[in-house]
Design a protein around this motif. Structure first.
Motif, PDB file in Angstrom:
ATOM      1  N   LYS A 268       1.187  -1.166  -0.084  1.00 28.93           N
ATOM      2  CA  LYS A 268       0.067   0.004   0.045  1.00 28.93           C
ATOM      3  C   LYS A 268       0.799   1.373  -0.048  1.00 28.93           C
ATOM      4  N   LYS A 269       1.962   1.055   0.596  1.00 28.62           N
ATOM      5  CA  LYS A 269       2.912   2.350   0.591  1.00 28.62           C
ATOM      6  C   LYS A 269       3.704   2.436  -0.595  1.00 28.62           C
ATOM      7  N   LEU A 270       3.652   1.227  -1.540  1.00 27.15           N
ATOM      8  CA  LEU A 270       4.456   1.472  -2.687  1.00 27.15           C
ATOM      9  C   LEU A 270       3.476   1.986  -3.789  1.00 27.15           C
ATOM     10  N   ASN A 271       2.191   1.763  -3.574  1.00 22.86           N
ATOM     11  CA  ASN A 271       1.152   2.148  -4.526  1.00 22.86           C
ATOM     12  C   ASN A 271      -0.062   2.700  -3.966  1.00 22.86           C
ATOM     13  N   GLN A 272       0.151   4.004  -3.287  1.00 23.04           N
ATOM     14  CA  GLN A 272      -0.826   4.701  -2.602  1.00 23.04           C
ATOM     15  C   GLN A 272      -2.069   4.947  -3.199  1.00 23.04           C
ATOM     16  N   ASP A 273      -2.056   5.105  -4.600  1.00 20.61           N
ATOM     17  CA  ASP A 273      -3.090   5.854  -5.386  1.00 20.61           C
ATOM     18  C   ASP A 273      -4.082   4.654  -5.726  1.00 20.61           C
ATOM     19  N   LYS A 274      -3.709   3.408  -5.382  1.00 20.82           N
ATOM     20  CA  LYS A 274      -4.509   2.213  -5.748  1.00 20.82           C
ATOM     21  C   LYS A 274      -4.989   2.007  -7.277  1.00 20.82           C
ATOM     22  N   LEU A 275      -4.081   2.574  -8.126  1.00 23.30           N
ATOM     23  CA  LEU A 275      -4.177   2.480  -9.682  1.00 23.30           C
ATOM     24  C   LEU A 275      -3.381   1.962 -10.189  1.00 23.30           C
ATOM     25  N   LEU A 276      -3.506   1.337 -11.557  1.00 22.43           N
ATOM     26  CA  LEU A 276      -2.539   0.652 -12.289  1.00 22.43           C
ATOM     27  C   LEU A 276      -1.590   1.611 -12.750  1.00 22.43           C
ATOM     28  N   HIS A 277      -0.157   1.384 -12.782  1.00 26.45           N
ATOM     29  CA  HIS A 277       0.695   2.130 -13.385  1.00 26.45           C
ATOM     30  C   HIS A 277       1.905   1.450 -14.551  1.00 26.45           C
ATOM     31  N   ALA A 278       1.910   1.852 -15.708  1.00 25.54           N
ATOM     32  CA  ALA A 278       2.842   1.340 -16.546  1.00 25.54           C
ATOM     33  C   ALA A 278       4.205   1.263 -16.122  1.00 25.54           C
ATOM     34  N   PRO A 279       5.157   0.498 -16.549  1.00 23.37           N
ATOM     35  CA  PRO A 279       6.329   0.182 -16.049  1.00 23.37           C
ATOM     36  C   PRO A 279       7.217   1.594 -16.555  1.00 23.37           C
ATOM     37  N   GLU A 280       8.161   1.779 -15.480  1.00 25.31           N
ATOM     38  CA  GLU A 280       8.904   2.885 -15.842  1.00 25.31           C
ATOM     39  C   GLU A 280      10.470   2.652 -15.332  1.00 25.31           C
ATOM     40  N   PHE A 281      11.504   2.804 -15.941  1.00 20.10           N
ATOM     41  CA  PHE A 281      12.818   2.559 -15.332  1.00 20.10           C
ATOM     42  C   PHE A 281      13.199   3.742 -14.533  1.00 20.10           C
ATOM     43  N   ILE A 282      13.441   3.338 -13.266  1.00 19.29           N
ATOM     44  CA  ILE A 282      14.150   4.317 -12.272  1.00 19.29           C
ATOM     45  C   ILE A 282      15.626   4.370 -12.578  1.00 19.29           C
ATOM     46  N   ILE A 283      16.177   3.210 -12.672  1.00 20.84           N
ATOM     47  CA  ILE A 283      17.701   3.241 -12.904  1.00 20.84           C
ATOM     48  C   ILE A 283      17.897   2.746 -14.460  1.00 20.84           C
ATOM     49  N   GLU A 284      18.111   3.439 -15.367  1.00 23.20           N
ATOM     50  CA  GLU A 284      18.354   2.635 -16.644  1.00 23.20           C
ATOM     51  C   GLU A 284      19.884   2.015 -16.876  1.00 23.20           C
ATOM     52  N   PRO A 285      19.926   0.874 -17.661  1.00 23.42           N
ATOM     53  CA  PRO A 285      21.271   0.521 -17.781  1.00 23.42           C
ATOM     54  C   PRO A 285      22.508   1.489 -18.328  1.00 23.42           C
TER      55      PRO A 285
END
Length: 1592
Positions: A268-285
Motif C-alpha cells: 500500500k505504501k508502494l502504490n498509494q493511489d491504488k491505480l495501475l501504473h505502466a512500467p518505468e525505469f528508475i535506473i536505466e542500464p
C-alpha cells in the motif's frame, strides 16, 4: 454466457500478441491435459481436511486484489497454501519438504508425517493434484468444502466489476450451508504474482498456466457452483486432533494473517493511489566501453503497479538465451534490481543491449551500448581486471590498436541556404572517417536549433555510407533554423552547422500578411483544445488585425473555421469537438488587405482527457499473471458528489478565461460531470455557463465575457444521484490579457562577420514575459525598404543576418514576440558596411623538407585554410631539437616575416633531429602556430634524383577541368631538371590508384587537367625528373571537388570601337583588400611595355598596346583574398588573327545591313526599292544613285530614311522602259559607311515591269465589285454540291448572275451579300450537271466575273468527293427478315450511280444470283438473301468505293443473329403463304342493295382459296340456308350466287357471306333494303284500316 473482467474483455488480443513460442507450446500441452484432469480436482476436494478449510478461512479473510499481490512478495504465504494442498500426501518427496518453502514455515517433519498418516486416504488423488499444481497445470480450486459435501453443477456468473467486487468468505460456522457460487482462484505457479522469477522456464510455465486457466474460466468449462447437501452414502472420515496440533495450526493461521497484513501494508505504501501504473525505469542500464577478456554488468531498476518484471534481455534486438551460451551470460533479478552480466567479453560482444519490462499496463524498454576494444601491443596486465572500464572520448577501434582518435571530416559541405515556402530543399555533406572500420558504422544525426530531427512527411533523411543528406519535402517557416549534422563514432562525434532560411510564399492577395507558423495543441481534453501559434514576420504593409483558426477532423478534407471574429492573442481554446475523435488545426492571419495563406497543419490531437490518452498509448503488453478473486457485487447506491477542489484561473485574455480544478474525493462509483457558474465580482448573481451540456473534464474555457469586468467562478459536480455543492469561488478575475505585449528591444549592435553576413546583437526588453523570440529586419541605407532577416522567431539576443550584399551599408532593427503580439520596432542601428571581419589566419599545415645539407634545411608548407579576411603578410618559423625522442625548447628561425612558403633555416647541427612549426601573420596579428612537424634529420642529401616540387596549388577549378601550378624543387639532384610528371587520383581512392596525367615530361610548371567528373573530389601531386630518374613526389594537394561554382565568370576578350584589344575580368566576391593579379603563362608579367593594366572596382582590364606574335600565350587573372576566383584566356595564332581582323573592322567601321537592297511591287503597281540597316543614328544620311547618277526626291521618286528602324526606301509610281539599269543606295552614319546596289536589266526588268502592270490593273479591278476568291465548289453534309465564291466591295445595287454553259440559271432568291459569299446549291448532283459555270458581278462601278469548269477530270474529282460524302453518311448495316429471306441494308443521304457498291461474305466477294442479289431502293442499299441456308452465316461487309478510297460497313450474321433472323424469315414466309392461299371474297357483292318489294334479287360473287373454301351465309348475324324463296348456289368452288325470286319487306336485313379454309376466314357483308311504292303503301294502309273496323 460467462461475464469476463474488463481487462480480459478488452485486452485479450494482447495476450496472444506477446506469447513466447515456448509458452505457446506449453499452453497447448496444458490445455489438452486440463479437461482430463478435471475429475482429479473434484475427487481431491473430498480429501481436504478441516485444517485445510481453516487455512482457507484464514487466508480468505484478507484476500483481495491487493493481497493477491502480497503473495508474490513473500513466497512463504504461498508455500503454506501449497503445503495445505499437499497435506497428507505420501507422494510428497522429502527433498521438497526440506526446501525453502518448508524452511519458511516451522512445520517440522514429525508433524508433517503425522498429518500425512492421518490423511492417507485419498493420497493418491492428492498426489496427482499436487504434482499437477507444481508443474503449473493447476490454476484454480473449486472452493473449500468438507469431506462429506457433494458437488452439484450450476451455471456461474462473475461480476464485470472485478476491481470493486465484494469479498466472499466461507466461514467454519456456515460450512454446511448451501452456497450460490464458489470463488475461483487464479495462480500460475508457486508464486502467485509474477515479478521476481528465477528462470525463463518458470516464467513460461507461469504464463501458460494463467492463460489456459483464464480461457478455461472464460468459457465456463470446469467452473461450477457447489451447493451443500448432507449425504449419508458418502464415506466420512473424522480425525480427532491433539491439542498440540490444534495449537500449531492456530499459530500458523495467526502468523499467516500477520504476514498478509504486513505485506499488504508494504504494498500500500508502494502504490498509494491504488491505480495501475505502466512500467518505468528508475535506473536505466548504463553504456560501457571495456577491453577484451573483461567482464561487464548492466544493471537497471523498474517501477510500476502491478510490480513489473524484466521479461527479457536483448542483444541487437535478438533475445539472449542463457542456455545456448552457458557461462557467457548471467541474468539476475533480486530485490527489484535486475542485471545482465557478460563474462570474458570479446569483440563480437560490441552491440546494443536492451532490457524489456512489462506488466498489465504496458511494456517499456531501456537501451545501453557495449564497446569492446581489442588491444594490439603490450598492455599493463593490471588493467585487465574484472569490471567495467571506460575510455576517453574520441578513442576507438583502429587497425593500429586502441587509443587512436577517429578523424571525422566534412567535404562538400552545405552552405547557408535560402528557400521559399512550398519548395523542396536539400542539405548534404560528404563525410570522411579515418580509419575506416567496416564493422564500426557511424550514427548520423540531424538537429534543428539543437533539437534532434526525426523523419516525417516533412523531413526525409538519407545516409549512403559516404554522404548524409536531409530533404525538406515541403519547406515551411517552421523549418527555418540552424541545422547541424552530427556524426557519432562511439563516444566521439564531430558537427557541422549552417543556417537555413525559409521566406514566405507569395500571397494570393497582394498586401496580405504572411502565414502564421508553429501551430501546436497545448492542452487537449474532452471539451476543448487550446491551439497556439507564432505570429508571422511579414504583415504585408498593414497591421495584422487578428487570426482565424480552422479545424479538420482526421480522415476528412473539410476545414471548419472555429472563430467568427479574428483573435489577436496567439492562443485560443477550440470547443465544439466530438469526444474521442482526432483533429488537426491551422491558422490564418488577416489584415486590411485580406487573409494570408494557411499555416502548416498541427500534429493530430484527440479530444480526450490526458488520462484517457495515456491509457490508450500504454496498451497492455502481456497477460495478467497475478491472483484474482472474483465475487458477485451488490448494486452500489448512488452518491451525490462533493464539491471540486483547487479551482483556479489558469489563463485569462480579452476573449476567454480558462479554469481548472481537481475532482472531488466523494464521487461514488460512477463518472461525474461538471457545471460551471459565473457572477460579476461583488454580487451573488450566479449564472450557469454550460446550461445544455455538462463538462466532462476538470478544465473549461469560458467565453462571452465582458472585456474589462471582474468575474468570479465556481464549479458543481453532478451524476445520476444529483448535483453536488459548489466549489469555493475563485478570486475576482479581470477579463483582460494578463500577458502584455513586450516592449521594444534595445542597444542594437551590428558587427562584421563575413562578406555576406552581419552579426546583430541586442538587449532583452525590460519586464518581458513568455517571449517566443525576436524578428530582425534589415534595410539598405537610403532605400527605405525593410526586409525580414528571419521568418521564424529566434531565441537569444544574437543573430547572424545572411544574404546581404557585399559593400552595401545596412541598418537593422529588432522587435520581440510573445503570445500577446509583436512589440514596437527598436531604434535603428548604426549603419555598417558588409565586409568580412579581419581575424588572425589559421595555422599553416603539411610542413615538409625541400632540401637538406649539413648545416641547413629548406622547409616548405601550405597556406592556411583561413586567411582571416585579409592577405597574409608573412610567416614565422620556429624549430627545436629532438634528442632521444625528447623535444627541446622552441627557437625562432626568423625575426622578420618571410613572404614565400619556402625558407632555409641556417646554422643547424649536422645529424641532429629537428621539429618545426610555422605561424602566419596578417594585419590582425600572428595566428596560431601549426602543429609540430614530423622529426627531420639534418644531413647532406646525396641522392641523384631531384627533390620534391613544392607550392602545388589548384586554380581555375571548373566542373570538368582545373589548372595545376607548382614550383621547381629546391634540390635538383646531380643533374638539371628536364621535366615534370603530374599524378592524380580520386580523394578516397587507395594509394595504388595514383595515375600519371602526362606520358612525357612537361617542360612548363603548369598544366590544365581536363576530363574530370563533375562533383568528384580529386587530389594531385607532382614529380620532377632529371637524367638520374624521377624524384620524390610533392606533398598531396588538398582535396578539390570538380565543380563550377555559381557566379563563376571567365576572362572575356573585347575589341572596342577604336579597335583596342583587351582582356576583361569581373569579380563580385571581392573583399576590401582583394587585388587582380595578371600573369602570362602563369608567370608574373614583368614587361609592361606590351600591356596596360586598368582596374576599377570589381573590374580589371589588360589592354594590348600592339598585339603581335610576342603576345601569344595564356593570360590568367587571379583575385586575391577570395575563395579561388580565377580565370584565363589563351591567345594563339588563330585567335590573334581573328582579333586583329575585328580590330581593323572597328577602326574602319561600316554600317551593318540587316538586308541588302531589294525591290517589290506594291498594291497599286508602284515599285518600291528598300534596304534596312541594323542600326542608324539620328545623323545617318542616304544617297540614291541610278546608273551612276544621283537622283533626288521628286514627282517620280519618293525617298525616305527612318533612323529608328534603319529602313531606307524609294518608291516609283510606274516602271517605264527608260528605268532599266542599276540602282544604288549609299549610307553614311558618322564615320561608318556602306552601300548596296541592285541591277534591273533584261528579263529581270521585263518580268518586274509586267508584274507591276498586272498589279496596277488588279487594283483598278478591285475598285468596283470583284471576286476575292474565285468560283469553287464544296460538298455539303447532305451530299449536295455547293458552288461558292467570295466577293468584296459590294453595294445594294450590285447584281449577280449565274450561267451554265452560257445559259443563265434562274435563281429564286437574290443574294444579300451579308457574309460576302455567293453560293449556288445543286441538289442530287449527277452527270447531267457537268458543264461550265460562270458568275458575273456588276453595278455602275463596273463588273467582274469568274468561271468554273466542271468537266472531265474536274467533274470526276467532284463526283469522287460526292461519293465520299455519301459513303461517309452510310449507316451501320442492319438485318431485316422478309418473306423471301434475309435482307442486309444501310441508308445513305443520297445515292448516285458513280458510287460503286460491293458485298463481301467472309472475306470473299459475293457473286450475285437470283437467290442472292443487291440493289438500291431510294436511299437504301440492300443485299437480299432468298431462302437462306446455314452456309449463308458469317460476316458481311458492304464496300462503298468513291473512286479513290473504300469505305466499309460490316455486320455479323451468325450465331444468335442468324438464328433470330432465320426464325423471323420462317414466320414471315408462312404468313405470306397463308395470306396467299387463305379463303377470300374477290368481288361482286355491293355494300348496299335497295329493291322494290315484289322484285327478284340476284347477287353473285367470286371466292378463292387453296384449298377450296367452304361458303356459308348469315342474315342478321344468324345462319341462313337456301329455301324455296331464296336460292343459294356455289359452283365450281368459285362462283357463288344469291337469288330471291320475289322480295318482300321481310327480306330486308344484313346478309353476310363467310368463306373459310385452313389458312383463314373472310366475311363480306351486303345490306338489302326492300321498299314499297307510295301508292301501294297507301292502298295497303287503307285496306288494313278497313279490316280493323270490321273486326271491331
Amino acid at each position: 454466457m460467462m461475464s469476463l473482467p474488463f481487462y480480459q474483455r478488452h485486452h485479450e488480443h494482447y495476450d496472444r500478441a506477446y506469447r513466447h513460442k515456448a509458452l505457446q507450446s506449453t499452453l497447448n500441452q496444458y490445455q489438452k491435459e486440463t479437461k482430463s484432469k478435471s475429475a482429479v480436482y473434484a475427487q481431491g476436494s473430498t480429501a481436504y481436511t478441516r485444517g485445510s478449510a481453516a487455512y482457507r478461512h484464514a487466508s480468505a479473510a484478507d484476500f483481495s486484489l491487493a493481497s493477491s499481490a502480497a503473495y508474490s512478495h513473500g513466497s512463504s504465504a504461498y508455500d503454506l497454501e501449497s503445503a495445505a494442498y499437499s497435506y497428507g500426501s505420501t507422494a510428497y518427496d522429502h527433498s521438497a519438504a526440506q526446501s525453502k518453502r518448508s524452511a519458511a514455515y516451522s512445520l517440522d517433519s514429525e508433524s508433517l508425517s503425522q498429518s500425512s498418516a492421518a490423511y492417507s486416504h485419498g493420497s493418491e488423488s492428492i498426489n496427482k493434484l499436487a504434482a499437477a499444481y507444481r508443474l503449473g497445470s493447476e490454476a484454480y480450486s473449486l472452493g473449500l468444502k468438507d469431506s462429506n459435501l457433494m458437488i452439484e453443477n450450476q451455471s456461474y456468473k462473475m461480476s464485470p466489476k472485478a476491481k470493486r467486487a465484494k469479498q466472499n468468505f466461507v466461514s467454519e460456522d456456515k460450512e454446511n450451508e448451501a452456497m450460490d457460487y464458489s470463488v475461483p482462484i487464479f495462480t500460475g505457479r508457486e508464486v502467485s504474482i509474477s515479478g521476481i522469477t528465477d528462470t525463463e522456464e518458470e516464467r513460461i510455465k507461469e504464463s501458460a498456466a494463467y492463460v489456459a486457466k483464464r480461457n478455461l474460466f472464460a468459457t465456463g468449462e470446469g467452473v461450477s457452483v457447489s451447493k451443500v447437501a448432507k449425504s449419508t452414502s458418502e464415506e466420512e472420515r473424522h480425525e480427532k486432533k491433539s491439542r498440540k496440533v490444534a495449537i500449531r495450526e492456530s499459530a500458523e493461521r495467526v502468523a499467516l494473517k500477520k504476514t498478509l497484513e504486513d505485506t499488504q501494508a508494504f504494498h500500500k505504501k508502494l502504490n498509494q493511489d491504488k491505480l495501475l501504473h505502466a512500467p518505468e525505469f528508475i535506473i536505466e542500464p548504463r553504456s560501457h566501453t571495456v577491453w577484451e577478456k573483461q567482464n561487464v554488468k548492466f544493471r537497471c531498476s523498474v517501477a510500476g503497479w502491478p510490480a513489473p518484471r524484466v521479461t527479457c534481455w536483448y542483444k541487437n534486438n535478438v533475445p539472449i538465451d542463457v542456455q545456448t551460451h552457458p557461462g557467457k551470460y548471467i541474468i539476475e533479478s533480486r530485490y527489484g534490481l535486475h542485471s545482465l552480466e557478460i563474462s570474458t567479453c570479446d569483440f563480437d560482444d560490441t552491440a546494443q543491449y536492451r532490457a524489456s519490462a512489462m506488466n498489465v499496463k504496458g511494456e517499456i524498454s531501456a537501451y545501453a551500448s557495449l564497446v569492446v576494444k581489442r588491444y594490439k601491443g603490450e598492455i599493463d596486465p593490471s588493467l585487465l581486471h574484472a569490471g567495467t572500464v571506460s575510455m576517453p572520448l574520441g578513442f576507438g577501434v583502429t587497425p593500429h590498436g586502441y587509443a587512436s582518435r577517429f578523424e571525422i571530416s566534412f567535404v562538400d559541405k552545405f552552405d547557408v541556404a535560402f528557400g521559399r515556402e512550398g519548395e523542396t530543399m536539400s542539405l548534404g555533406c560528404t563525410v570522411v572517417i579515418s580509419p575506416d572500420i567496416k564493422r564500426f558504422k557511424p550514427e548520423i544525426e540531424w538537429y534543428r536549433n539543437g533539437v534532434l530531427i526525426t523523419p516525417s512527411k516533412w523531413v526525409q533523411m538519407h545516409w549512403s555510407g559516404e554522404r548524409a543528406s536531409l530533404t525538406l519535402t515541403h519547406a515551411n517557416k517552421e523549418d527555418e533554423g540552424l541545422y547541424t549534422l552530427r556524426v557519432v563514432m562511439g563516444d566521439y562525434y564531430e558537427e557541422y552547422s549552417a543556417y537555413v532560411f525559409v521566406r514566405d510564399a507569395d500571397a494570393e492577395i497582394p498586401g496580405a500578411p504572411g502565414a502564421p507558423l508553429d501551430v501546436q495543441c497545448l492542452d487537449a481534453n474532452k471539451d476543448y483544445v487550446i491551439v497556439s501559434w507564432k505570429q508571422p514576420a511579414v504583415d504585408g504593409g498593414n497591421p495584422i488585425l487578428g487570426y482565424f483558426i480552422d479545424r479538420c477532423e482526421v480522415g476528412t478534407a473539410h476545414w471548419t473555421q472555429c472563430n467568427e471574429t479574428p483573435v489577436k492573442f496567439a492562443r485560443f481554446p477550440v470547443t465544439g469537438l466530438i469526444e474521442g475523435r482526432s483533429y488537426i488545426f491551422r491558422v490564418r492571419a488577416v489584415n486590411k488587405a485580406g487573409i494570408s495563406l494557411p499555416s502548416r497543419v498541427s500534429e493530430p490531437v484527440a479530444a480526450l482527457d490526458p488520462a484517457d490518452r495515456a491509457r490508450l498509448r500504454s496498451h497492455p503488453s502481456a497477460p495478467w499473471t497475478g491472483q484474482i478473486i472474483v465475487t458477485e457485487e451488490e448494486p452500489a447506491e448512488g452518491v451525490v458528489p462533493g464539491p471540486p477542489t483547487d479551482l483556479q484561473v489558469t489563463e485569462a485574455t480579452k476573449n476567454y478565461v480558462v479554469l481548472s480544478w481537481k475532482p472531488p474525493g466523494q464521487r461514488g462509483h460512477e463518472g461525474i460531470m461538471y457545471f460551471v457558474e459565473k457572477c460579476i465580482a461583488g454580487t451573488e448573481d450566479w449564472q450557469r455557463v454550460n446550461t445544455e451540456i455538462p463538462v466532462k473534464s476538470p478544465r473549461f474555457a469560458v467565453f462571452d465575457l465582458a472585456e474589462g469586468k471582474s468575474y468570479c467562478f465556481r464549479v458543481r459536480c453532478c451524476n445520476s444521484a444529483g448535483i453536488g455543492e459548489p466549489s469555493e469561488a475563485t478570486e475576482a478575475t479581470v477579463v483582460d490579457d494578463k500577458l502584455d505585449i513586450p516592449k521594444a528591444p534595445g542597444r542594437i549592435m551590428p558587427t562584421r562577420n563575413t562578406d555576406t553576413s552581419v552579426v546583430v546583437t541586442w538587449t532583452e526588453p525590460p519586464d518581458a514575459k513568455e517571449l517566443v523570440g525576436y524578428y530582425i529586419e534589415s534595410s539598405v541605407v537610403g532605400s527605405g525598404r525593410w526586409e525580414p532577416c528571419n521568418n521564424n522567431p529566434v531565441k537569444g539576443t544574437r543573430f547572424i543576418c545572411h544574404g546581404l550584399v557585399n559593400g552595401e551599408k545596412y541598418i537593422f532593427r529588432v522587435r520581440a514576440v510573445n503570445a500577446a503580439g509583436l512589440s514596437e520596432f527598436s531604434q535603428d542601428s548604426e549603419p555598417i558596411e558588409v565586409q568580412a571581419a579581419i581575424a588572425a589566419p589559421s595555422p599553416p599545415y603539411d610542413i615538409t623538407i625541400l632540401e637538406s645539407v649539413r648545416d641547413s634545411m629548406v622547409l616548405g608548407w601550405k597556406q592556411p585554410k583561413v586567411i582571416g579576411g585579409t592577405e597574409i603578410t608573412g610567416y614565422y618559423v620556429n624549430y627545436r631539437e629532438v634528442v632521444d625522442g625528447v623535444p627541446g625548447k622552441w627557437m625562432e628561425a626568423n625575426i622578420k616575416a618571410i613572404s614565400e612558403r619556402a625558407y632555409r633555416i641556417q646554422n643547424l647541427k649536422e645529424n641532429m633531429v629537428y621539429q618545426f612549426q610555422v605561424a602566419a601573420a596578417n594585419l590582425a596579428g600572428v595566428g596560431t602556430p601549426s602543429l609540430p612537424s614530423q622529426p627531420f634529420k639534418c644531413e647532406e642529401w646525396t641522392i641523384a634524383v631531384p627533390g620534391p616540387p613544392h607550392d602545388v596549388t589548384c586554380t581555375e577549378v571548373r566542373k570538368d577541368s582545373l589548372v595545376l601550378l607548382w614550383k621547381e624543387p629546391v634540390y635538383t639532384g646531380r643533374s638539371p631538371i628536364v621535366g615534370y610528371y603530374v599524378d592524380m587520383k580520386e580523394t578516397e581512392a587507395k594509394e595504388e590508384h595514383w595515375k600519371s596525367v602526362n606520358e612525357k615530361p612537361l617542360q612548363k610548371k603548369f598544366l590544365k587537367i581536363g576530363g574530370l567528373k563533375q562533383g568528384v573530389s580529386y587530389v594531385f601531386r607532382v614529380r620532377a625528373t632529371n637524367q638520374a630518374g624521377v624524384g620524390k613526389p610533392s606533398d598531396v594537394t588538398d582535396p578539390v571537388v570538380a565543380e563550377t561554382r555559381p557566379g563563376t565568370k571567365e576572362v572575356v576578350v573585347d575589341v572596342d570601337d577604336n579597335g583596342v584589344i583587351s582582356l576583361n575580368f569581373e569579380c563580385d566576391q571581392m573583399s576590401p583588400n582583394s587585388e587582380f593579379v595578371w600573369s602570362k603563362n602563369y608567370e608574373p608579367i614583368a614587361d609592361d611595355s606590351r600591356l596596360n593594366i586598368d582596374t576599377k572596382g570589381g573590374k580589371s582590364k589588360a589592354i594590348f598596346k600592339d598585339l603581335g606574335e610576342d603576345d601569344l600565350g595564356i593570360y590568367s587573372c587571379v583575385v586575391t583574398d577570395t575563395d579561388g576566383v580565377s580565370s584565363s584566356h589563351t591567345i594563339d595564332e588563330e585567335e590573334m588573327k581573328r582579333l586583329l581582323a575585328l580590330s581593323h573592322e572597328r577602326k574602319f567601321p561600316t554600317v551593318p545591313l540587316a538586308s541588302e537592297l531589294a525591290v517589290e511591287i506594291l498594291e497599286k503597281g508602284e515599285v518600291r526599292f528598300w534596304l534596312q540597316a541594323e542600326k542608324l543614328s539620328g545623323n545617318a544620311k542616304a544617297n540614291f544613285v541610278f546608273n551612276d547618277k544621283e537622283i533626288f526626291n521628286g514627282e517620280k521618286y519618293k525617298m525616305k530614311v527612318d533612323q529608328k528602324t534603319g529602313l531606307v526606301e524609294m518608291i516609283m509610281d510606274k516602271l517605264e522602259d527608260k528605268d532599266e539599269g542599276t540602282y544604288t543606295f549609299q549610307l553614311q552614319d558618322g564615320k561608318a559607311t556602306n552601300q548596296s546596289s541592285l541591277v534591273l536589266i533584261g528579263d529581270v526588268f521585263k518580268k518586274l515591269q509586267d508584274e507591276a502592270d498586272f498589279q496596277r490593273k488588279e487594283w483598278h479591278r478591285k475598285q468596283g465589285p470583284h471576286f476575292v476568291d474565285k468560283l469553287g465548289w464544296e460538298v455539303t453534309d447532305d451530299c449536295n454540291v455547293m458552288l461558292k465564291c467570295k466577293v468584296a466591295n459590294i453595294k445594294k445595287e450590285t447584281h449577280i448572275v449565274w450561267y451554265k454553259d452560257d445559259r443563265e440559271i434562274m435563281v429564286d432568291e437574290e443574294h444579300d451579300f451579308k457574309d460576302g459569299v455567293c453560293t449556288l446549291l445543286i441538289s442530287e448532283f449527277s452527270k447531267k450537271d457537268a458543264g461550265t459555270y460562270e458568275v458575273i458581278l456588276k453595278d455602275d462601278r463596273g463588273k467582274d466575273s469568274t468561271e468554273l469548269q466542271l468537266k472531265d477530270t474536274a467533274f470526276a474529282d467532284l463526283m469522287n468527293e460526292v461519293c465520299r460524302r455519301i459513303a461517309l453518311s452510310a449507316t451501320d448495316l442492319k438485318i431485316q427478315s422478309t418473306a423471301e429471306g434475309i435482307r442486309l441494308y444501310s441508308y445513305v443521304t443520297h445515292y448516285v450511280e458513280d458510287l460503286r457498291v460491293g458485298w463481301v461474305h467472309n472475306d470473299t466477294q459475293i457473286r450475285f444470283t437470283d437467290r442472292v442479289k443487291t440493289g438500291v431502293t431510294g436511299e437504301q442499299i440492300w443485299l437480299q438473301i432468298n431462302e437462306p441456308t446455314p452456309q449463308d452465316k458469317g460476316r458481311y461487309t458492304m464496300e462503298l468505293f468513291d473512286g479513290k478510297t473504300g469505305h466499309k460497313k460490316t455486320v455479323d450474321l451468325s450465331g444468335q443473329a442468324f438464328d433470330e433472323a432465320f426464325a423471323e424469315f420462317q414466320r414471315l414466309k408462312q404468313a405470306a403463304i397463308a395470306e396467299k392461299n387463305r379463303a377470300r371474297v374477290l368481288g361482286g357483292l355491293p355494300d348496299v342493295v335497295t329493291i322494290q318489294e315484289g322484285k327478284a334479287l340476284n347477287l353473285s360473287c367470286t371466292v378463292w382459296g387453296d384449298p377450296t373454301p367452304e361458303v356459308s351465309w348469315l342474315k342478321n348475324e344468324k345462319s341462313f340456308v337456301s329455301d324455296a324463296n331464296c336460292i343459294l348456289k356455289y359452283e365450281s368452288g368459285k362462283k357463288v350466287s344469291f337469288t330471291i325470286s320475289t322480295v318482300s319487306t321481310l327480306d330486308s336485313g344484313k346478309y353476310s357471306i363467310v368463306v373459310k379454309n385452313k389458312y383463314g376466314t373472310e366475311t363480306s357483308d351486303v345490306t338489302v333494303s326492300v321498299f314499297i311504292p307510295e301508292e301501294e303503301r297507301q292502298s295497303q294502309q287503307q285496306k288494313k284500316n278497313e279490316d280493323n273496323k270490321t273486326k271491331a
